[in-house]
Structure formats: C-alpha cells, structure tokens
Motif scaffolding. Structure first.
Motif, PDB file in Angstrom:
ATOM      1  N   ASP A   1     -71.040 -44.535  29.273  1.00 52.04           N
ATOM      2  CA  ASP A   1     -72.373 -43.952  29.443  1.00 52.04           C
ATOM      3  C   ASP A   1     -72.258 -42.514  29.934  1.00 52.04           C
ATOM      4  OD1 ASP A   1     -74.882 -43.186  30.860  1.00 52.04           O
ATOM      5  OD2 ASP A   1     -75.532 -45.200  30.340  1.00 52.04           O
ATOM      6  N   GLU A   2     -71.431 -42.295  30.958  1.00 52.85           N
ATOM      7  CA  GLU A   2     -71.259 -40.940  31.490  1.00 52.85           C
ATOM      8  C   GLU A   2     -70.591 -40.017  30.470  1.00 52.85           C
ATOM      9  OE1 GLU A   2     -69.393 -40.560  35.247  1.00 52.85           O
ATOM     10  OE2 GLU A   2     -71.149 -41.264  36.339  1.00 52.85           O
ATOM     11  N   ALA A   3     -69.597 -40.533  29.756  1.00 52.13           N
ATOM     12  CA  ALA A   3     -68.904 -39.708  28.764  1.00 52.13           C
ATOM     13  C   ALA A   3     -69.843 -39.297  27.638  1.00 52.13           C
ATOM     14  CB  ALA A   3     -67.704 -40.464  28.202  1.00 52.13           C
ATOM     15  N   LEU A   4     -70.705 -40.220  27.204  1.00 49.96           N
ATOM     16  CA  LEU A   4     -71.674 -39.906  26.161  1.00 49.96           C
ATOM     17  C   LEU A   4     -72.724 -38.922  26.679  1.00 49.96           C
ATOM     18  CD1 LEU A   4     -72.773 -40.411  23.315  1.00 49.96           C
ATOM     19  CD2 LEU A   4     -73.959 -42.426  24.192  1.00 49.96           C
ATOM     20  N   THR A   5     -73.040 -39.019  27.937  1.00 49.84           N
ATOM     21  CA  THR A   5     -74.032 -38.135  28.554  1.00 49.84           C
ATOM     22  C   THR A   5     -73.517 -36.715  28.706  1.00 49.84           C
ATOM     23  OG1 THR A   5     -75.048 -39.967  29.769  1.00 49.84           O
ATOM     24  CG2 THR A   5     -75.424 -37.753  30.624  1.00 49.84           C
ATOM     25  N   TYR A   6     -72.298 -36.573  29.237  1.00 44.84           N
ATOM     26  CA  TYR A   6     -71.782 -35.252  29.595  1.00 44.84           C
ATOM     27  C   TYR A   6     -70.762 -34.686  28.608  1.00 44.84           C
ATOM     28  CZ  TYR A   6     -73.820 -36.519  34.105  1.00 44.84           C
ATOM     29  OH  TYR A   6     -74.677 -36.909  35.109  1.00 44.84           O
ATOM     30  N   GLY A   7     -70.202 -35.521  27.748  1.00 42.29           N
ATOM     31  CA  GLY A   7     -69.148 -35.059  26.849  1.00 42.29           C
ATOM     32  C   GLY A   7     -67.778 -35.535  27.283  1.00 42.29           C
ATOM     33  N   LEU A   8     -67.649 -35.875  28.565  1.00 39.14           N
ATOM     34  CA  LEU A   8     -66.420 -36.457  29.085  1.00 39.14           C
ATOM     35  C   LEU A   8     -66.713 -37.128  30.414  1.00 39.14           C
ATOM     36  CD1 LEU A   8     -64.025 -33.725  30.614  1.00 39.14           C
ATOM     37  CD2 LEU A   8     -66.503 -33.519  30.484  1.00 39.14           C
ATOM     38  N   SER A   9     -65.852 -38.052  30.800  1.00 39.74           N
ATOM     39  CA  SER A   9     -65.933 -38.684  32.105  1.00 39.74           C
ATOM     40  C   SER A   9     -64.536 -39.178  32.453  1.00 39.74           C
ATOM     41  CB  SER A   9     -66.940 -39.839  32.107  1.00 39.74           C
ATOM     42  OG  SER A   9     -67.068 -40.397  33.415  1.00 39.74           O
ATOM     43  N   HIS A  10     -64.337 -39.542  33.713  1.00 34.12           N
ATOM     44  CA  HIS A  10     -63.001 -39.874  34.181  1.00 34.12           C
ATOM     45  C   HIS A  10     -62.982 -41.253  34.841  1.00 34.12           C
ATOM     46  CE1 HIS A  10     -62.358 -35.533  33.664  1.00 34.12           C
ATOM     47  NE2 HIS A  10     -63.453 -35.377  34.394  1.00 34.12           N
ATOM     48  N   LEU A  11     -61.833 -41.893  34.756  1.00 31.32           N
ATOM     49  CA  LEU A  11     -61.600 -43.166  35.435  1.00 31.32           C
ATOM     50  C   LEU A  11     -60.320 -43.014  36.247  1.00 31.32           C
ATOM     51  CD1 LEU A  11     -62.907 -46.085  35.430  1.00 31.32           C
ATOM     52  CD2 LEU A  11     -60.949 -46.745  34.039  1.00 31.32           C
ATOM     53  N   LEU A  12     -60.443 -43.184  37.549  1.00 25.60           N
ATOM     54  CA  LEU A  12     -59.281 -43.074  38.437  1.00 25.60           C
ATOM     55  C   LEU A  12     -58.754 -44.467  38.748  1.00 25.60           C
ATOM     56  CD1 LEU A  12     -57.437 -41.338  40.256  1.00 25.60           C
ATOM     57  CD2 LEU A  12     -59.125 -41.664  42.092  1.00 25.60           C
ATOM     58  N   ILE A  13     -57.489 -44.691  38.461  1.00 22.01           N
ATOM     59  CA  ILE A  13     -56.840 -45.938  38.843  1.00 22.01           C
ATOM     60  C   ILE A  13     -56.170 -45.677  40.192  1.00 22.01           C
ATOM     61  CG2 ILE A  13     -55.198 -47.724  38.201  1.00 22.01           C
ATOM     62  CD1 ILE A  13     -57.651 -47.491  36.365  1.00 22.01           C
ATOM     63  N   ASP A  14     -56.790 -46.200  41.237  1.00 22.50           N
ATOM     64  CA  ASP A  14     -56.376 -45.913  42.608  1.00 22.50           C
ATOM     65  C   ASP A  14     -55.741 -47.154  43.233  1.00 22.50           C
ATOM     66  OD1 ASP A  14     -56.002 -44.396  44.829  1.00 22.50           O
ATOM     67  OD2 ASP A  14     -58.124 -44.006  45.219  1.00 22.50           O
ATOM     68  N   TYR A  15     -55.198 -46.963  44.433  1.00 25.93           N
ATOM     69  CA  TYR A  15     -54.559 -48.062  45.146  1.00 25.93           C
ATOM     70  C   TYR A  15     -55.044 -48.026  46.588  1.00 25.93           C
ATOM     71  CZ  TYR A  15     -50.957 -51.578  45.964  1.00 25.93           C
ATOM     72  OH  TYR A  15     -50.294 -52.756  46.236  1.00 25.93           O
ATOM     73  N   PRO A  16     -55.474 -49.161  47.152  1.00 28.83           N
ATOM     74  CA  PRO A  16     -55.984 -49.151  48.529  1.00 28.83           C
ATOM     75  C   PRO A  16     -54.924 -48.684  49.508  1.00 28.83           C
ATOM     76  CG  PRO A  16     -56.419 -51.265  47.441  1.00 28.83           C
ATOM     77  CD  PRO A  16     -55.480 -50.513  46.564  1.00 28.83           C
ATOM     78  N   SER A  17     -55.342 -47.892  50.480  1.00 32.40           N
ATOM     79  CA  SER A  17     -54.420 -47.484  51.535  1.00 32.40           C
ATOM     80  C   SER A  17     -54.243 -48.639  52.512  1.00 32.40           C
ATOM     81  CB  SER A  17     -54.963 -46.259  52.279  1.00 32.40           C
ATOM     82  OG  SER A  17     -55.047 -45.154  51.421  1.00 32.40           O
ATOM     83  N   VAL A  18     -53.015 -48.985  52.811  1.00 29.60           N
ATOM     84  CA  VAL A  18     -52.729 -50.060  53.763  1.00 29.60           C
ATOM     85  C   VAL A  18     -51.816 -49.516  54.848  1.00 29.60           C
ATOM     86  CG1 VAL A  18     -53.027 -51.946  52.132  1.00 29.60           C
ATOM     87  CG2 VAL A  18     -50.818 -50.834  52.299  1.00 29.60           C
ATOM     88  N   GLU A  19     -51.968 -50.050  56.075  1.00 26.73           N
ATOM     89  CA  GLU A  19     -51.190 -49.551  57.202  1.00 26.73           C
ATOM     90  C   GLU A  19     -49.700 -49.795  56.996  1.00 26.73           C
ATOM     91  OE1 GLU A  19     -52.668 -51.095  60.825  1.00 26.73           O
ATOM     92  OE2 GLU A  19     -54.685 -50.238  60.597  1.00 26.73           O
ATOM     93  N   GLU A  20     -49.349 -50.983  56.502  1.00 20.89           N
ATOM     94  CA  GLU A  20     -47.951 -51.316  56.295  1.00 20.89           C
ATOM     95  C   GLU A  20     -47.712 -51.575  54.821  1.00 20.89           C
ATOM     96  OE1 GLU A  20     -44.624 -54.594  57.763  1.00 20.89           O
ATOM     97  OE2 GLU A  20     -46.549 -54.439  58.796  1.00 20.89           O
TER      98      GLU A  20
END
Length: 453
Positions: free
Chosen positions: A112-131
């Motif tokens: 939806d965002e890519a069609l709206t703006y011409g591009l959009s991004h998806l970040l594959i992130d990882y939760p920060s953990v103490e240990e």
C-alpha cells in the motif's frame, strides 16, 4: 557541513509529491488542514468567506479508493509459501512483525505504501536483549527472533551505497522515527530519534538539550548486509521513486478545487438577490412572512437569479474529471505492448506482457523473498529461505454480478461448458479455490441418487 538530521537532496526532491499524496489519502480533514496549499483563496474573497468555503469543501476520494482497489486485487488471494522455505521461517510468518500480524497483513501494508509513494521499505530487525544467546539453539529457546517493520519512505532521510560484488548495496541508512517511552506511572512521552544502520552495526542518536544530536545507544549486527528491503513501484534510481499515481493525484486536487467552485455557484444560484427601486429609505424586512408596499409611482422589486448555464457546465466538467481519474487508475491494469520475442526470453516476456500492477506484484514477490532471506540470515540458516508466490493475475478487471450472470446465461444456453463456468467463477473469487471440479461432480451425483432413493 550537514548534521545527522539533514535530509539528502534526493529525499527533498521526493517530498513535495509525498505531501500532496498524504493530504489526499488523509481525506477531507487533511485537505482542509492543508488550506491554501491546495485550495487557493480567491483575489476578492475575504478571510471569513474563505474559511466558510474551506470548511464546507468535501473531498472526492479518488486516489485513496484507487490505491485500496489495487491493493485488494493483489491480495485477493493469499501469498503462497514455497515448499523450500524452512519450517522455522514458515512458522514465523504467522506473526511476522511480533505484533500478531501474519505475512499477508504486513505485506499488504508495505505494498500500500509503495503504491502510494513509489517506494517503501521493510526492515528485518532483531530485538535487543541484555544477554545475547551463545548459539542458535539457545536463541530459539529464549524466544528471540527477527521480525519485520514497515518503514515509511518519509522516515528514510539519508543513505549511502557502494557496489559490492557487482551489486549496489546500502552501506549506511538514516531512519528518523518517534518512539514511545513511559513518563511517570501513567503518562507516555514521544521521543524523536535517528537510527543509523551500517553494515554490521547500528547507532541511535537523540536530540541534545543544547542542540545537536548525541549518541544514545549502539550495537552490532550479525548479518553482513543492512537488512532493509526496498519495494519499488515506480523506481527512478537507487532509493528514489515517483508515485505511480501522481497524475491521478493532480487530477484529484483539480477536482477538489473545482468542486469547491461548483458548490459556491450552487449557493449563489439557490439564493437570488432581491433588487428594489423606488422604495423609501428605512428598515426593510423581507422573507416568506413579509411584504413590501410603496406609494412611489416608480417603485418596483424583483429577484436577480442565476441562469444556471455555469452550473451545468461546472457539473459536466466535474463528471469529465471523474472519468479522467478512473482512466488514470485503470492504466495500472492495462497490459503493455510486447515486441517480437525469442524462445529464450521467458520471464522478461511475461513482464513485458503484464500490466503495470502485475509487474508491481512481481516486485513484491521478489522483495518478500529477500525479506525472508534476511530473517534466515539473522538466525544462521544458510539454505534458501525465500520462495513465495504473489497473485499477479488481473485479467478479470471487473468482478460484478452482471458478469457472473452473463456467464451463467451462456452456460444455460449451451455456449459455455459447466466445467468452464466453474473455473471462471473460481477465478473471479465467487467460488473458493479449495473446491475441486471432480469432487463436486461426485457430490452432485450422490445427491441425485439420494433423491431417487
């Protein structure tokens, strides 16, 4: 020298189109808030009259409805996961963003965002953990795993790239975002920050009290590339694009302005001006319960009314604009004209013959594959993890009761086989894809035998 919050010129070049698109997708309230930016004040119009005119204007949501319709076509059928996708990744697609949204929901928002703006991004992130877990087994036991977040293109204010092994890849990206933090027992504070991703590391900067930006947090990433996947629908360069529906957006702005003019003309036409001559000076009351009298020999009164010609012309102009907007949106469904081809031009051929929306769907398919591959990389899975299929069959442009009825009538007249009717109804989504023609015939035969018995 630019600081960390300074957007790139390429970003600034895209921003004006995005602001126009945002106002239109925000509906009547957003367009009214934009005020004179998209509804100019007339030269002889005072501020109060303009305020009234702006407050009564209502947007015809052509752009928003077109985006919703096109996204609905792509996701009319769910994304199909290939058999080669590892089981752990397959399970994670059921909660793709760690907020309970499955892959299809996240992908639909992304598209939806890519069609709206011409591009959009998806970040594959990882939760920060103490240990940090020491190995993959410990990681899975802890419950920590990568997840997807849709990043609006307006958040990505800067980037750098380099050609690595022949492929242009990100080496740095700056993402401006707002996070929520606890403020006392019951309050929540919004904090603005800039996240900087580099190959193998990340930093978070927050605004300092005396100006500038200070390093707030940092860490390392175990994946070699920056795990940001960009989906393009109208690419102009690396990390740049133009909204594919910008022509429709401009027509929608024109309709917004002309509709306001038409409403003003209707208001004037519905309220004729009372013209009096020869009436003695003094207090004059007029209305349905009042009458005027005068002994003046030349006294007369009449109403000056609008002829209505301008109203009719305005109405036709608005209808023509609606037709233009429908045509601008429908262009996404028109197939391109392909030239003569050789036997080896397989996938390229299908892309040329596809509609623009079909090519966007294939771009989404490739982008989801890459996103799944990043999820696998985070978890130390070396096998190919990306193999999905996205619906790109838009041959049926209009699914209506009339088209279904026509098919049924053709089958009844012997111009169409029952099996073809079944297939066409299934293709239109009238019948479930889970139904099988042969199995249905067996059920029908079993039902007939039961009735005879």
């Amino acid at each position: 020298m630019a600081d960390i919050s300074t957007p790139l010129p390429a970003y600034e070049a895209m921003l004006s189109d995005w602001q126009l698109i945002d106002a239109l997708k925000g509906g009547t309230r957003a367009m009214r808030a934009a005020g004179k930016a998209y509804l100019p004040q007339w030269p002889a119009e005072d501020d109060e009259d303009y305020k009234i005119r702006l407050g009564s204007a209502v947007l015809y949501p052509a752009l928003a409805q077109t985006v919703e319709n096109m996204v609905g076509r792509v996701f009319m059928r769910p994304i199909v996961l290939g058999e080669s996708i590892p089981e752990v990744i397959r399970q994670q697609t059921a909660d793709f963003d760690l907020q309970g949204s499955r892959l299809d929901i996240v992908a639909a928002d992304w598209f939806d965002e890519a069609l709206t703006y011409g591009l959009s991004h998806l970040l594959i992130d990882y939760p920060s953990v103490e240990e940090q877990p020491r190995n993959l087994a410990e990681e899975r036991q802890s419950g920590s795993r990568p997840y997807a977040t849709v990043i609006n293109p307006k958040q990505v204010i800067g980037w750098k790239s380099a050609r690595i092994n022949g492929v242009e890849k990100l080496t740095q990206v700056r993402i401006k975002e707002t996070v929520q933090e606890d403020d006392g027992d019951f309050g929540v504070a919004s904090v603005e920050q800039i996240r900087v991703l580099r190959r193998g590391s990340w930093q978070v900067y927050r605004a300092a009290e005396n100006g500038g930006w200070l390093l707030f947090d940092e860490g390392l990433m175990s994946v070699p590339d920056i795990p940001l996947v960009t989906l393009y629908t109208n690419r102009t360069g690396f990390m740049t694009a133009t909204p594919p529906l910008i022509h429709l957006a401009n027509l929608n702005i024109k309709h917004w302005q002309q509709q306001s003019e038409q409403d003003t003309n209707l208001h004037i036409a519905r309220n004729p001006i009372l013209f009096l001559t020869g009436i003695e000076e003094g207090e004059i009351k007029f209305g349905s319960r009042y009458a005027l009298t005068s002994n003046h020999p030349e006294a007369k009164g009449s109403y000056i009314e609008h002829t209505g010609a301008a109203i009719a012309a305005g109405r036709l102009a608005l209808e023509d604009l609606k037709d233009e907007m429908r045509e601008a949106g429908a262009r996404l469904l028109k197939k391109g004209q392909a030239a003569a081809k050789t036997a080896t031009e397989s996938r390229d051929d299908s892309i040329n013959e596809q509609s623009q929306l079909g090519r966007m769907a294939q771009a989404l398919e490739d982008a989801v594959d890459l996103a799944l591959q990043y999820m696998a990389a985070w978890q130390g899975i070396e096998q190919d993890a990306g193999a999905v299929a996205v619906n790109d069959d838009f041959d049926i442009e209009v699914i209506s009761d009339q088209s279904v009825q026509s098919l049924v009538q053709m089958a009844a007249a012997g111009q169409l086989s029952t099996q073809t009717l079944f297939s066409e109804l299934q293709r239109r989504g009238v019948l479930s894809d889970d139904l099988d023609w042969e199995a249905e015939q067996e059920r029908i035969a079993a039902g007939a035998l039961t009735e005879v018995a």
